[in-house]
Design a protein around this motif. Structure first.
Motif, PDB file in Angstrom:
ATOM      1  N   MET A   1       0.782  -1.381  -0.058  1.00 56.75           N
ATOM      2  CA  MET A   1       0.033   0.103   0.143  1.00 56.75           C
ATOM      3  C   MET A   1       0.530   1.369  -0.264  1.00 56.75           C
ATOM      4  N   GLU A   2       0.450   2.172  -0.698  1.00 54.81           N
ATOM      5  CA  GLU A   2       1.476   3.353  -0.987  1.00 54.81           C
ATOM      6  C   GLU A   2       1.253   4.108  -0.384  1.00 54.81           C
ATOM      7  N   LEU A   3       1.460   5.251   0.873  1.00 54.28           N
ATOM      8  CA  LEU A   3       0.847   5.773   1.275  1.00 54.28           C
ATOM      9  C   LEU A   3       1.122   7.101   0.794  1.00 54.28           C
ATOM     10  N   ASN A   4       0.239   7.830   0.219  1.00 52.99           N
ATOM     11  CA  ASN A   4       0.323   9.194  -0.205  1.00 52.99           C
ATOM     12  C   ASN A   4      -0.188  10.317   0.960  1.00 52.99           C
ATOM     13  N   LYS A   5      -0.471  11.743   0.110  1.00 48.58           N
ATOM     14  CA  LYS A   5      -0.896  12.996   1.042  1.00 48.58           C
ATOM     15  C   LYS A   5      -1.968  13.117   1.565  1.00 48.58           C
ATOM     16  N   ALA A   6      -3.519  12.283   0.705  1.00 44.76           N
ATOM     17  CA  ALA A   6      -4.497  11.853   0.702  1.00 44.76           C
ATOM     18  C   ALA A   6      -4.355  11.284   2.135  1.00 44.76           C
ATOM     19  N   VAL A   7      -3.982   9.500   2.009  1.00 41.47           N
ATOM     20  CA  VAL A   7      -4.683   8.675   3.007  1.00 41.47           C
ATOM     21  C   VAL A   7      -3.124   9.233   4.341  1.00 41.47           C
ATOM     22  N   ILE A   8      -3.044   9.898   4.062  1.00 40.79           N
ATOM     23  CA  ILE A   8      -1.933  10.439   5.276  1.00 40.79           C
ATOM     24  C   ILE A   8      -2.884  11.549   6.239  1.00 40.79           C
ATOM     25  N   ASP A   9      -3.456  12.273   5.128  1.00 45.47           N
ATOM     26  CA  ASP A   9      -4.323  13.522   5.498  1.00 45.47           C
ATOM     27  C   ASP A   9      -5.384  12.422   6.605  1.00 45.47           C
ATOM     28  N   CYS A  10      -6.533  11.566   5.768  1.00 46.27           N
ATOM     29  CA  CYS A  10      -7.038  10.959   6.318  1.00 46.27           C
ATOM     30  C   CYS A  10      -6.982  10.029   7.656  1.00 46.27           C
ATOM     31  N   MET A  11      -5.924   9.672   7.700  1.00 42.65           N
ATOM     32  CA  MET A  11      -5.724   8.945   8.966  1.00 42.65           C
ATOM     33  C   MET A  11      -5.054  10.273  10.302  1.00 42.65           C
ATOM     34  N   GLN A  12      -4.507  10.833   9.708  1.00 41.29           N
ATOM     35  CA  GLN A  12      -4.196  12.446  10.761  1.00 41.29           C
ATOM     36  C   GLN A  12      -6.445  12.739  11.254  1.00 41.29           C
ATOM     37  N   SER A  13      -6.358  13.345  10.480  1.00 40.81           N
ATOM     38  CA  SER A  13      -7.746  13.103  10.901  1.00 40.81           C
ATOM     39  C   SER A  13      -8.680  12.327  12.202  1.00 40.81           C
ATOM     40  N   LEU A  14      -8.398  11.383  11.296  1.00 37.86           N
ATOM     41  CA  LEU A  14      -9.191   9.527  11.964  1.00 37.86           C
ATOM     42  C   LEU A  14      -8.323   9.642  13.241  1.00 37.86           C
ATOM     43  N   ARG A  15      -6.784   9.569  13.560  1.00 34.17           N
ATOM     44  CA  ARG A  15      -7.066   9.644  14.464  1.00 34.17           C
ATOM     45  C   ARG A  15      -6.884  10.615  16.063  1.00 34.17           C
ATOM     46  N   ARG A  16      -6.721  11.357  15.505  1.00 38.64           N
ATOM     47  CA  ARG A  16      -7.758  12.638  16.360  1.00 38.64           C
ATOM     48  C   ARG A  16      -8.986  12.338  16.731  1.00 38.64           C
ATOM     49  N   ARG A  17      -9.617  11.491  15.924  1.00 34.86           N
ATOM     50  CA  ARG A  17     -11.389  11.350  15.881  1.00 34.86           C
ATOM     51  C   ARG A  17     -11.274  10.912  17.385  1.00 34.86           C
ATOM     52  N   LEU A  18     -10.351   9.111  16.724  1.00 32.41           N
ATOM     53  CA  LEU A  18     -10.230   8.025  17.487  1.00 32.41           C
ATOM     54  C   LEU A  18      -9.940   8.133  18.807  1.00 32.41           C
ATOM     55  N   ARG A  19      -8.767   8.980  18.993  1.00 34.81           N
ATOM     56  CA  ARG A  19      -7.989   9.611  20.512  1.00 34.81           C
ATOM     57  C   ARG A  19      -9.328  10.163  21.347  1.00 34.81           C
ATOM     58  N   ALA A  20     -10.180  11.179  20.920  1.00 29.40           N
ATOM     59  CA  ALA A  20     -10.702  11.812  21.961  1.00 29.40           C
ATOM     60  C   ALA A  20     -12.224  10.907  21.906  1.00 29.40           C
ATOM     61  N   GLU A  21     -12.608  10.462  20.988  1.00 30.59           N
ATOM     62  CA  GLU A  21     -13.834   9.395  21.099  1.00 30.59           C
ATOM     63  C   GLU A  21     -13.528   8.269  21.899  1.00 30.59           C
ATOM     64  N   LEU A  22     -12.890   6.740  21.826  1.00 30.06           N
ATOM     65  CA  LEU A  22     -12.684   6.016  22.253  1.00 30.06           C
ATOM     66  C   LEU A  22     -10.786   5.933  23.088  1.00 30.06           C
ATOM     67  N   ALA A  23     -10.496   6.769  22.962  1.00 29.01           N
ATOM     68  CA  ALA A  23      -8.877   6.578  23.528  1.00 29.01           C
ATOM     69  C   ALA A  23      -7.714   5.757  23.118  1.00 29.01           C
ATOM     70  N   VAL A  24      -8.022   5.279  22.325  1.00 26.08           N
ATOM     71  CA  VAL A  24      -7.338   4.697  21.573  1.00 26.08           C
ATOM     72  C   VAL A  24      -6.308   5.118  20.397  1.00 26.08           C
ATOM     73  N   ASP A  25      -4.764   4.986  20.881  1.00 22.83           N
ATOM     74  CA  ASP A  25      -3.731   5.692  20.967  1.00 22.83           C
ATOM     75  C   ASP A  25      -3.020   5.021  19.102  1.00 22.83           C
ATOM     76  N   ILE A  26      -2.641   5.156  18.372  1.00 22.81           N
ATOM     77  CA  ILE A  26      -2.453   4.241  17.401  1.00 22.81           C
ATOM     78  C   ILE A  26      -1.760   5.264  16.364  1.00 22.81           C
ATOM     79  N   ARG A  27      -0.546   5.232  16.620  1.00 22.56           N
ATOM     80  CA  ARG A  27       0.541   5.207  15.894  1.00 22.56           C
ATOM     81  C   ARG A  27       0.489   5.407  13.893  1.00 22.56           C
TER      82      ARG A  27
END
Length: 96
Positions: A1-27
């Motif tokens: 899988m190729e990590l391009n800008k769209a994938v990384i941007d989506c992962m970053q916004s999803l990471r913030r939501r998951l950390r706030a909502e479920l207290a899940v820390d994914i690097r």
């Protein structure tokens, strides 16, 4: 899988939501970060988080697997079927 800008941007916004909502820390550097985020999205109750997870699944070409329903124990199903109320007293159920 190729990590391009769209994938990384989506992962970053999803990471913030998951950390706030479920207290899940994914690097983002984890090798299974995308699959961990997708499984956390399936556990979320927020429709926007689920929508972001579906978007990540589409742009990363990773299938979004539904989570299995929780398994009920025999004791839980027996208690659910009993008619009557109970209280817990010193760790024991007392039916009234």
């Amino acid at each position: 899988m190729e990590l391009n800008k769209a994938v990384i941007d989506c992962m970053q916004s999803l990471r913030r939501r998951l950390r706030a909502e479920l207290a899940v820390d994914i690097r983002l550097s984890q090798p299974d970060a995308v699959s961990a985020m997708l499984s956390a999205c399936m556990a979320s109750n927020d429709p926007q988080t689920r929508e972001l997870g579906e978007h990540l699944a589409n742009i990363s070409d990773t299938p979004m697997k539904p989570t299995a329903p929780p398994i009920k124990l025999a004791a839980e199903s027996a208690d659910a079927g009993s008619a009557g109320s109970y209280k817990v007293y010193r760790g024991q159920r007392v039916y009234s």
